[in-house]
Scaffold this motif. Structure first.
Motif, PDB file in Angstrom:
ATOM      1  N   ALA A 299      46.451  43.033  55.292  1.00  0.00           N
ATOM      2  CA  ALA A 299      45.407  43.300  56.295  1.00  0.00           C
ATOM      3  C   ALA A 299      44.430  44.368  55.816  1.00  0.00           C
ATOM      4  O   ALA A 299      43.691  44.947  56.609  1.00  0.00           O
ATOM      5  CB  ALA A 299      46.009  43.705  57.642  1.00  0.00           C
ATOM      6  N   LYS A 300      44.432  44.634  54.507  1.00  0.00           N
ATOM      7  CA  LYS A 300      43.507  45.602  53.922  1.00  0.00           C
ATOM      8  C   LYS A 300      42.908  45.036  52.639  1.00  0.00           C
ATOM      9  O   LYS A 300      43.489  44.152  52.008  1.00  0.00           O
ATOM     10  CB  LYS A 300      44.216  46.922  53.604  1.00  0.00           C
ATOM     11  N   LYS A 301      41.755  45.572  52.253  1.00  0.00           N
ATOM     12  CA  LYS A 301      41.148  45.199  50.979  1.00  0.00           C
ATOM     13  C   LYS A 301      41.617  46.177  49.903  1.00  0.00           C
ATOM     14  O   LYS A 301      41.774  47.372  50.180  1.00  0.00           O
ATOM     15  CB  LYS A 301      39.623  45.223  51.087  1.00  0.00           C
ATOM     16  N   PRO A 302      41.828  45.705  48.674  1.00  0.00           N
ATOM     17  CA  PRO A 302      42.292  46.618  47.625  1.00  0.00           C
ATOM     18  C   PRO A 302      41.246  47.641  47.206  1.00  0.00           C
ATOM     19  O   PRO A 302      41.581  48.736  46.759  1.00  0.00           O
ATOM     20  CB  PRO A 302      42.633  45.678  46.466  1.00  0.00           C
ATOM     21  N   PHE A 303      39.965  47.284  47.345  1.00  0.00           N
ATOM     22  CA  PHE A 303      38.876  48.194  46.979  1.00  0.00           C
ATOM     23  C   PHE A 303      37.947  48.355  48.175  1.00  0.00           C
ATOM     24  O   PHE A 303      37.547  47.371  48.797  1.00  0.00           O
ATOM     25  CB  PHE A 303      38.082  47.633  45.790  1.00  0.00           C
ATOM     26  N   PHE A 304      37.612  49.587  48.485  1.00  0.00           N
ATOM     27  CA  PHE A 304      36.721  49.820  49.617  1.00  0.00           C
ATOM     28  C   PHE A 304      35.884  51.063  49.348  1.00  0.00           C
ATOM     29  O   PHE A 304      36.241  51.914  48.525  1.00  0.00           O
ATOM     30  CB  PHE A 304      37.508  49.975  50.926  1.00  0.00           C
ATOM     31  N   GLY A 305      34.759  51.145  50.022  1.00  0.00           N
ATOM     32  CA  GLY A 305      33.860  52.282  49.865  1.00  0.00           C
ATOM     33  C   GLY A 305      32.734  52.168  50.866  1.00  0.00           C
ATOM     34  O   GLY A 305      32.565  51.131  51.514  1.00  0.00           O
ATOM     35  N   GLU A 306      31.953  53.218  50.987  1.00  0.00           N
ATOM     36  CA  GLU A 306      30.879  53.241  51.977  1.00  0.00           C
ATOM     37  C   GLU A 306      29.604  52.588  51.472  1.00  0.00           C
ATOM     38  O   GLU A 306      28.726  52.244  52.266  1.00  0.00           O
ATOM     39  CB  GLU A 306      30.596  54.685  52.407  1.00  0.00           C
ATOM     40  N   THR A 307      29.479  52.419  50.158  1.00  0.00           N
ATOM     41  CA  THR A 307      28.289  51.792  49.591  1.00  0.00           C
ATOM     42  C   THR A 307      28.705  50.710  48.600  1.00  0.00           C
ATOM     43  O   THR A 307      29.841  50.689  48.120  1.00  0.00           O
ATOM     44  CB  THR A 307      27.404  52.817  48.861  1.00  0.00           C
ATOM     45  N   THR A 308      27.761  49.827  48.294  1.00  0.00           N
ATOM     46  CA  THR A 308      28.021  48.782  47.303  1.00  0.00           C
ATOM     47  C   THR A 308      28.379  49.393  45.959  1.00  0.00           C
ATOM     48  O   THR A 308      29.305  48.938  45.273  1.00  0.00           O
ATOM     49  CB  THR A 308      26.782  47.875  47.151  1.00  0.00           C
TER      50      THR A 308
ATOM     51  N   ALA B 214      32.199  50.288  41.668  1.00  0.00           N
ATOM     52  CA  ALA B 214      32.761  51.258  40.720  1.00  0.00           C
ATOM     53  C   ALA B 214      34.285  51.204  40.752  1.00  0.00           C
ATOM     54  O   ALA B 214      34.948  51.242  39.706  1.00  0.00           O
ATOM     55  CB  ALA B 214      32.268  52.664  41.051  1.00  0.00           C
ATOM     56  N   LYS B 215      34.861  51.095  41.949  1.00  0.00           N
ATOM     57  CA  LYS B 215      36.318  50.996  42.072  1.00  0.00           C
ATOM     58  C   LYS B 215      36.827  49.669  41.520  1.00  0.00           C
ATOM     59  O   LYS B 215      37.895  49.610  40.911  1.00  0.00           O
ATOM     60  CB  LYS B 215      36.725  51.159  43.538  1.00  0.00           C
ATOM     61  N   VAL B 216      36.058  48.604  41.745  1.00  0.00           N
ATOM     62  CA  VAL B 216      36.430  47.299  41.197  1.00  0.00           C
ATOM     63  C   VAL B 216      36.490  47.369  39.676  1.00  0.00           C
ATOM     64  O   VAL B 216      37.435  46.876  39.047  1.00  0.00           O
ATOM     65  CB  VAL B 216      35.425  46.212  41.645  1.00  0.00           C
ATOM     66  N   CYS B 217      35.488  47.981  39.074  1.00  0.00           N
ATOM     67  CA  CYS B 217      35.434  48.082  37.611  1.00  0.00           C
ATOM     68  C   CYS B 217      36.569  48.944  37.054  1.00  0.00           C
ATOM     69  O   CYS B 217      37.077  48.669  35.963  1.00  0.00           O
ATOM     70  CB  CYS B 217      34.080  48.637  37.171  1.00  0.00           C
ATOM     71  N   ARG B 218      36.974  49.984  37.798  1.00  0.00           N
ATOM     72  CA  ARG B 218      38.103  50.813  37.347  1.00  0.00           C
ATOM     73  C   ARG B 218      39.415  50.051  37.478  1.00  0.00           C
ATOM     74  O   ARG B 218      40.338  50.246  36.687  1.00  0.00           O
ATOM     75  CB  ARG B 218      38.154  52.122  38.140  1.00  0.00           C
ATOM     76  N   GLY B 219      39.508  49.206  38.501  1.00  0.00           N
ATOM     77  CA  GLY B 219      40.661  48.324  38.641  1.00  0.00           C
ATOM     78  C   GLY B 219      41.929  48.961  39.163  1.00  0.00           C
ATOM     79  O   GLY B 219      43.008  48.376  39.059  1.00  0.00           O
TER      80      GLY B 219
ATOM     81  N   MET C 156      34.589  40.899  44.325  1.00  0.00           N
ATOM     82  CA  MET C 156      34.128  40.669  42.960  1.00  0.00           C
ATOM     83  C   MET C 156      35.204  40.992  41.930  1.00  0.00           C
ATOM     84  O   MET C 156      36.030  41.879  42.124  1.00  0.00           O
ATOM     85  CB  MET C 156      32.906  41.542  42.661  1.00  0.00           C
ATOM     86  N   SER C 157      35.130  40.282  40.808  1.00  0.00           N
ATOM     87  CA  SER C 157      35.936  40.641  39.642  1.00  0.00           C
ATOM     88  C   SER C 157      35.214  41.770  38.909  1.00  0.00           C
ATOM     89  O   SER C 157      34.013  41.989  39.126  1.00  0.00           O
ATOM     90  CB  SER C 157      36.081  39.435  38.720  1.00  0.00           C
ATOM     91  N   PRO C 158      35.905  42.508  38.036  1.00  0.00           N
ATOM     92  CA  PRO C 158      35.240  43.589  37.288  1.00  0.00           C
ATOM     93  C   PRO C 158      34.037  43.104  36.483  1.00  0.00           C
ATOM     94  O   PRO C 158      32.993  43.765  36.460  1.00  0.00           O
ATOM     95  CB  PRO C 158      36.357  44.108  36.374  1.00  0.00           C
ATOM     96  N   GLU C 159      34.166  41.941  35.816  1.00  0.00           N
ATOM     97  CA  GLU C 159      33.041  41.433  35.026  1.00  0.00           C
ATOM     98  C   GLU C 159      31.877  41.003  35.918  1.00  0.00           C
ATOM     99  O   GLU C 159      30.710  41.119  35.553  1.00  0.00           O
ATOM    100  CB  GLU C 159      33.484  40.273  34.123  1.00  0.00           C
ATOM    101  N   GLN C 160      32.203  40.528  37.116  1.00  0.00           N
ATOM    102  CA  GLN C 160      31.163  40.147  38.066  1.00  0.00           C
ATOM    103  C   GLN C 160      30.430  41.386  38.570  1.00  0.00           C
ATOM    104  O   GLN C 160      29.196  41.403  38.662  1.00  0.00           O
ATOM    105  CB  GLN C 160      31.797  39.392  39.235  1.00  0.00           C
TER     106      GLN C 160
END
Length: 247
Positions: free
Chosen positions: A201-210, A215-220, A172-176
């Motif tokens: 071979a990795k995602k820029p944002f990751f976490g154990e929950t949606t 939250a990491k996507v929004c922080r950017g 997702m984008s931050p606005e999304q």
């Protein structure tokens, strides 16, 4: 025991390749033209409105980098969308087995997806779910995007309320992620995340929950892809950073 051969209208079912919720996906042969196709089946549910919208949006797009929609019809309580069959793999499978991809290979794939996004944008359509599983690569190297199930067209009815989050959290984008109004730049942002994953071979944002991921996507804040291969990925890194720059 002899297995029963299933037919849906003029189509002979070959195999079930996916199912979930109220939907199933088959490979089949269109008997009159002897052509292999993919059929998505939607059972009786509220999702049929979105399914019909997906069919209309897919049919309105004619581009070499977008999976072609051939037909849409109803039989009984089920509706069906017939699409082009791509003999190959989705990008998620390629990333799983081959990533990190060479930057040139990744750039070629990203360019083809970008052309598809551009064509959709010119026709007033946002995909809203650009991710590796929705990017198909044929054995001949053709790149096509698929699954306009959550796409939004200029003239499409609003099937989600304001503030509803649509898409896949990792891409997702931050606005999304914030449930805000989207532009074509949101699809470009998602493509940049896919490009990042291809070369690292990795995602820029990751976490154990949606919630943790969004939250990491929004922080950017993310680790520059330069850490993986400084020599080959400099240009790719610049492209990714520009596409993922917060407004």
């Amino acid at each position: 025991m002899k297995q029963e051969i299933k037919y849906i209208g003029n189509y002979k079912i070959l195999d079930i390749i996916g199912k979930g919720g109220m939907a199933r996906v088959y490979t089949a042969i269109h008997i009159p033209l002897n052509r292999v196709v993919v059929i998505k089946e939607m059972g009786k549910s509220e999702s049929r409105r979105r399914f019909k919208q997906e069919a209309l949006i897919s049919a309105s797009l004619n581009h070499r980098n977008i999976v072609t929609a051939y037909d849409y019809f109803n039989i009984g309580s089920s509706c069906y969308l017939v699409m082009e069959y791509i003999d190959g793999m989705n990008l998620s499978e390629i990333i799983e087995h081959e990533a990190p991809l060479h930057p040139v290979t990744a750039a070629i794939i990203a360019r083809e997806v970008c052309l598809a996004i551009g064509h959709a944008c010119k026709n007033g359509i946002l995909h809203r779910d650009i991710k590796p599983t929705n990017i198909l690569i044929s054995r001949q190297g053709e790149v096509k995007i698929s699954d306009f199930g959550v796409a939004r067209g200029e003239d499409s009815p609003h099937l989600t309320s304001t503030g509803t989050v649509i898409g896949t959290p990792f891409y997702m984008s931050p606005e999304q992620a914030a449930g805000k109004e989207l532009t074509y730049q949101s699809d470009i942002y998602s493509l940049a995340i896919v490009l990042y994953e291809m070369v690292t071979a990795k995602k820029p944002f990751f976490g154990e929950t949606t919630q943790a991921i969004t939250a990491k996507v929004c922080r950017g804040r993310y680790t520059s892809p330069l850490w993986k291969d400084p020599h080959h990925s400099l240009r790719i890194s610049r492209i990714i950073n520009k596409a993922m720059k917060k407004n």
